[in-house]
Design a protein around this motif. Structure first.
Motif, PDB file in Angstrom:
ATOM      1  N   VAL A   1       9.704   1.589  -0.757  1.00  0.00           N
ATOM      2  CA  VAL A   1      10.094   2.550  -0.774  1.00  0.00           C
ATOM      3  C   VAL A   1       9.554   2.952  -2.468  1.00  0.00           C
ATOM      4  CG1 VAL A   1      11.715   3.924   0.722  1.00  0.00           C
ATOM      5  CG2 VAL A   1      13.025   3.137  -1.409  1.00  0.00           C
ATOM      6  N   MET A   2       9.197   4.340  -3.117  1.00  0.00           N
ATOM      7  CA  MET A   2       9.085   3.828  -4.407  1.00  0.00           C
ATOM      8  C   MET A   2      10.328   4.710  -4.957  1.00  0.00           C
ATOM      9  SD  MET A   2       5.353   4.715  -5.689  1.00  0.00           S
ATOM     10  CE  MET A   2       5.461   4.736  -7.107  1.00  0.00           C
ATOM     11  N   ILE A   3      11.137   3.641  -6.405  1.00  0.00           N
ATOM     12  CA  ILE A   3      12.128   5.155  -6.993  1.00  0.00           C
ATOM     13  C   ILE A   3      11.617   5.541  -7.785  1.00  0.00           C
ATOM     14  CG2 ILE A   3      14.662   4.041  -8.212  1.00  0.00           C
ATOM     15  CD1 ILE A   3      15.468   2.796  -6.051  1.00  0.00           C
ATOM     16  N   GLU A   4      11.201   6.955  -7.994  1.00  0.00           N
ATOM     17  CA  GLU A   4      10.888   7.249  -9.084  1.00  0.00           C
ATOM     18  C   GLU A   4      11.038   8.783  -9.588  1.00  0.00           C
ATOM     19  OE1 GLU A   4       5.973   7.833  -7.857  1.00  0.00           O
ATOM     20  OE2 GLU A   4       6.869   8.385  -6.366  1.00  0.00           O
ATOM     21  N   VAL A   5      12.227   9.063  -8.203  1.00  0.00           N
ATOM     22  CA  VAL A   5      13.258  10.518  -8.128  1.00  0.00           C
ATOM     23  C   VAL A   5      14.294   9.565  -8.767  1.00  0.00           C
ATOM     24  CG1 VAL A   5      13.931  12.259  -7.219  1.00  0.00           C
ATOM     25  CG2 VAL A   5      11.748  11.712  -6.685  1.00  0.00           C
TER      26      VAL A   5
ATOM     27  N   ASN B   1       6.178   6.110 -13.906  1.00  0.00           N
ATOM     28  CA  ASN B   1       5.814   7.036 -14.824  1.00  0.00           C
ATOM     29  C   ASN B   1       6.640   8.782 -14.662  1.00  0.00           C
ATOM     30  OD1 ASN B   1       4.093   4.947 -15.294  1.00  0.00           O
ATOM     31  ND2 ASN B   1       2.494   5.540 -13.301  1.00  0.00           N
ATOM     32  N   ASP B   2       6.769   8.682 -13.257  1.00  0.00           N
ATOM     33  CA  ASP B   2       7.988  10.212 -12.229  1.00  0.00           C
ATOM     34  C   ASP B   2       8.794  10.079 -12.894  1.00  0.00           C
ATOM     35  OD1 ASP B   2       5.503  11.593 -11.430  1.00  0.00           O
ATOM     36  OD2 ASP B   2       5.766   9.922  -9.553  1.00  0.00           O
ATOM     37  N   LEU B   3       9.556   7.930 -13.014  1.00  0.00           N
ATOM     38  CA  LEU B   3      11.056   8.166 -13.325  1.00  0.00           C
ATOM     39  C   LEU B   3      11.786   8.481 -14.181  1.00  0.00           C
ATOM     40  CD1 LEU B   3      14.012   7.509 -12.059  1.00  0.00           C
ATOM     41  CD2 LEU B   3      13.373   5.460 -12.607  1.00  0.00           C
TER      42      LEU B   3
ATOM     43  N   TRP C   1       4.467  19.838  -2.835  1.00  0.00           N
ATOM     44  CA  TRP C   1       4.375  19.165  -1.369  1.00  0.00           C
ATOM     45  C   TRP C   1       3.720  18.186  -1.244  1.00  0.00           C
ATOM     46  CZ3 TRP C   1       0.498  20.536   2.857  1.00  0.00           C
ATOM     47  CH2 TRP C   1       0.876  19.727   4.048  1.00  0.00           C
ATOM     48  N   ARG C   2       4.510  16.799  -1.476  1.00  0.00           N
ATOM     49  CA  ARG C   2       2.842  16.147  -2.240  1.00  0.00           C
ATOM     50  C   ARG C   2       4.342  14.142  -1.447  1.00  0.00           C
ATOM     51  NH1 ARG C   2       4.914  13.962  -8.690  1.00  0.00           N
ATOM     52  NH2 ARG C   2       3.505  12.187  -7.664  1.00  0.00           N
ATOM     53  N   GLY C   3       3.512  13.776  -1.776  1.00  0.00           N
ATOM     54  CA  GLY C   3       3.889  12.105  -1.331  1.00  0.00           C
ATOM     55  C   GLY C   3       4.739  12.155   0.157  1.00  0.00           C
TER      56      GLY C   3
ATOM     57  N   ASP D   1       7.086  16.393 -19.094  1.00  0.00           N
ATOM     58  CA  ASP D   1       5.792  16.966 -18.524  1.00  0.00           C
ATOM     59  C   ASP D   1       5.518  15.128 -18.664  1.00  0.00           C
ATOM     60  OD1 ASP D   1       3.370  16.911 -16.949  1.00  0.00           O
ATOM     61  OD2 ASP D   1       3.543  19.071 -17.445  1.00  0.00           O
ATOM     62  N   ARG D   2       4.304  14.781 -18.014  1.00  0.00           N
ATOM     63  CA  ARG D   2       4.485  13.671 -18.270  1.00  0.00           C
ATOM     64  C   ARG D   2       2.912  13.633 -18.812  1.00  0.00           C
ATOM     65  NH1 ARG D   2       3.072  10.030 -12.478  1.00  0.00           N
ATOM     66  NH2 ARG D   2       1.413   9.452 -13.473  1.00  0.00           N
ATOM     67  N   ASN D   3       2.886  14.596 -18.224  1.00  0.00           N
ATOM     68  CA  ASN D   3       1.203  15.348 -18.574  1.00  0.00           C
ATOM     69  C   ASN D   3       0.895  16.146 -20.468  1.00  0.00           C
ATOM     70  OD1 ASN D   3       0.160  13.413 -17.029  1.00  0.00           O
ATOM     71  ND2 ASN D   3       0.559  15.146 -14.850  1.00  0.00           N
TER      72      ASN D   3
ATOM     73  N   VAL E   1       0.468  -1.140  -0.383  1.00  0.00           N
ATOM     74  CA  VAL E   1       0.378  -0.059   0.036  1.00  0.00           C
ATOM     75  C   VAL E   1       1.091   1.414  -0.134  1.00  0.00           C
ATOM     76  CG1 VAL E   1      -1.562   1.288   1.235  1.00  0.00           C
ATOM     77  CG2 VAL E   1      -1.817  -1.071   0.925  1.00  0.00           C
ATOM     78  N   ARG E   2       0.804   2.380  -0.672  1.00  0.00           N
ATOM     79  CA  ARG E   2       1.511   3.532  -0.769  1.00  0.00           C
ATOM     80  C   ARG E   2       0.896   4.787   0.073  1.00  0.00           C
ATOM     81  NH1 ARG E   2       2.426   6.361  -6.272  1.00  0.00           N
ATOM     82  NH2 ARG E   2       0.070   7.252  -6.022  1.00  0.00           N
ATOM     83  N   THR E   3       1.142   5.243   0.775  1.00  0.00           N
ATOM     84  CA  THR E   3       1.017   6.538   1.002  1.00  0.00           C
ATOM     85  C   THR E   3       0.337   7.087   0.946  1.00  0.00           C
ATOM     86  OG1 THR E   3       3.310   7.043   1.478  1.00  0.00           O
ATOM     87  CG2 THR E   3       2.704   6.003   3.359  1.00  0.00           C
ATOM     88  N   LEU E   4       0.055   8.107   1.337  1.00  0.00           N
ATOM     89  CA  LEU E   4      -1.173   9.169   0.122  1.00  0.00           C
ATOM     90  C   LEU E   4       0.157   9.661  -0.091  1.00  0.00           C
ATOM     91  CD1 LEU E   4      -3.809  11.046  -0.079  1.00  0.00           C
ATOM     92  CD2 LEU E   4      -2.767  12.698   1.926  1.00  0.00           C
ATOM     93  N   ASP E   5      -0.253  10.100  -2.152  1.00  0.00           N
ATOM     94  CA  ASP E   5       0.755  10.596  -3.103  1.00  0.00           C
ATOM     95  C   ASP E   5      -0.298  11.666  -3.775  1.00  0.00           C
ATOM     96  OD1 ASP E   5       2.968  11.973  -4.272  1.00  0.00           O
ATOM     97  OD2 ASP E   5       3.216   9.347  -5.734  1.00  0.00           O
ATOM     98  N   ALA E   6      -0.886  12.313  -3.440  1.00  0.00           N
ATOM     99  CA  ALA E   6      -1.549  13.082  -4.613  1.00  0.00           C
ATOM    100  C   ALA E   6      -0.881  14.941  -4.184  1.00  0.00           C
ATOM    101  CB  ALA E   6      -3.300  13.112  -4.577  1.00  0.00           C
TER     102      ALA E   6
HETATM  103 MG    MG Z   1       4.084   8.245  -9.327  1.00  0.00          MG
END
Ligand code: MG
Ligand code: PEP
Length: 314
Positions: free
Chosen positions: A188-192, A215-217, A123-125, A225-227, A94-99
């Motif tokens: 942990v997520m490796i996305e940076v 997606n972020d990495l 200010w996220r994750g 920018d992914r979007n 389960v991933r902690t809040l990341d919005a």
């Molecule tokens: Mg991500």
């Protein structure tokens, strides 16, 4: 008259393909848990709780302001439990809040969110949780109650980390709130890119697993920018720089016996997954619809690796 053709053996289609590399599934909402489990996945590599929270239409801060913490904890507990119940005995991360803050703005309590020019870098994750312990504590309380209820297949994954200190700090906070952190599955997520380069230090800090959030990495490695559709053609999951970071981090995890996985969209691409298996990833997590083709791609690559080794030894 010619005999009717024999019906295809029904059992053959149902025979599960066994793979050494675990093939897990991503779940966004508890309502999808049964459908996700029906794929036969080896667990959940990513449960995004922010979808559950955004669906409540009130920010975590709103619940705190209105002395409604128990209601928030109960929503989280119930949602996560639904997924855990669908995967008995299988790992569920389960991933902690990341919005990002802008996604909270339209909710009740959203007026308290800071305005940011670049919320994806803001200010996220884990950053949000470390600087807003009261919001982090509500999530941890839900996890704690699930562990206490016997769900030891629950693992917790921190998003957007870029330095092992963040993991150490988050774990210390959980310990202070009564979590048996020595025995909890925390990763942990490796996305940076920074966290990919620091994976060894993360392992020394005690992570039990690492999962590539491609997606972020990709976005942060390539500054795309992914979007943003203006640069969408330059958003390349197989860019050599992205692959080099992933290959490095897999190698370090393998040397240290730490499970490494992928939960970004690239984990639903058979070609990428073939490359990942070849480079030693321990598990992959795909979208629900992609699980069968990913299982097939993994099995094909593993078979080829085994055959090559057998022929070399022949
Ligand atoms: Mg991500
Ligand atoms: C990722 O970045 O690859 C990931 C899985 O997280 P999200 O898509 O939710 O940012």
């Amino acid at each position: 008259a010619a005999a009717a053709p024999a019906a295809a053996p029904a059992a053959a289609a149902a025979t599960p393909v066994i793979t050494g590399t675990l093939v897990k599934v991503n779940v966004s909402l508890p309502e999808a848990a049964q459908r996700a489990a029906a794929t036969g996945a080896d667990g959940v590599g990513l449960l995004r709780i922010e979808h559950l929270i955004l669906g409540l239409a009130k920010t975590p801060g709103w619940y705190i302001e209105h002395d409604a913490e128990e209601e928030f904890i109960a929503e989280l507990y119930g949602g996560i439990k639904t997924v855990l119940d669908a995967f008995p005995g299988k790992p569920v991360w389960v991933r902690t809040l990341d919005a990002p803050t802008d996604e909270f703005r339209n909710m009740e309590g959203g007026e308290e969110e800071p305005f940011e020019h670049n919320p994806m870098l803001g200010w996220r994750g884990i950053r949000r949780d470390l600087r807003s312990p009261e919001q982090f504590r509500l999530q941890v309380e839900a996890f704690k109650r699930l562990w206490a209820a016997g769900y030891d297949n629950l693992g917790v994954m921190f998003p957007m980390v870029n330095h092992p200190n963040e993991f150490t700090q988050a774990r210390a906070m959980m310990k202070e709130w009564g979590v048996d952190v020595e025995n909890a599955t925390l990763g942990v997520m490796i996305e940076v890119p920074g966290s990919a380069l620091m994976v060894e230090e993360f392992i020394q800090a005690g992570i039990r697993f690492a999962s590539f959030g491609t997606n972020d990495l990709i976005q942060y490695t390539l500054a795309i920018d992914r979007n943003n559709e203006n640069v969408a053609d330059m958003y390349q999951p197989k860019h050599p720089a992205v692959l080099r970071l992933i290959d490095y981090a897999i190698g370090v995890c393998r040397e240290n016996g730490v499970e490494c996985s992928i939960c970004g969209q690239a984990g639903s691409d058979p070609e990428m997954v073939t490359w990942l298996v070849e480079h030693g990833i321990s598990s992959v997590s795909a979208n629900i619809d992609a699980v069968p083709r990913i299982r097939e791609a993994v099995a094909r690559k593993e078979r080829q690796i085994l055959l090559d080794a057998a022929r070399r030894n022949a």
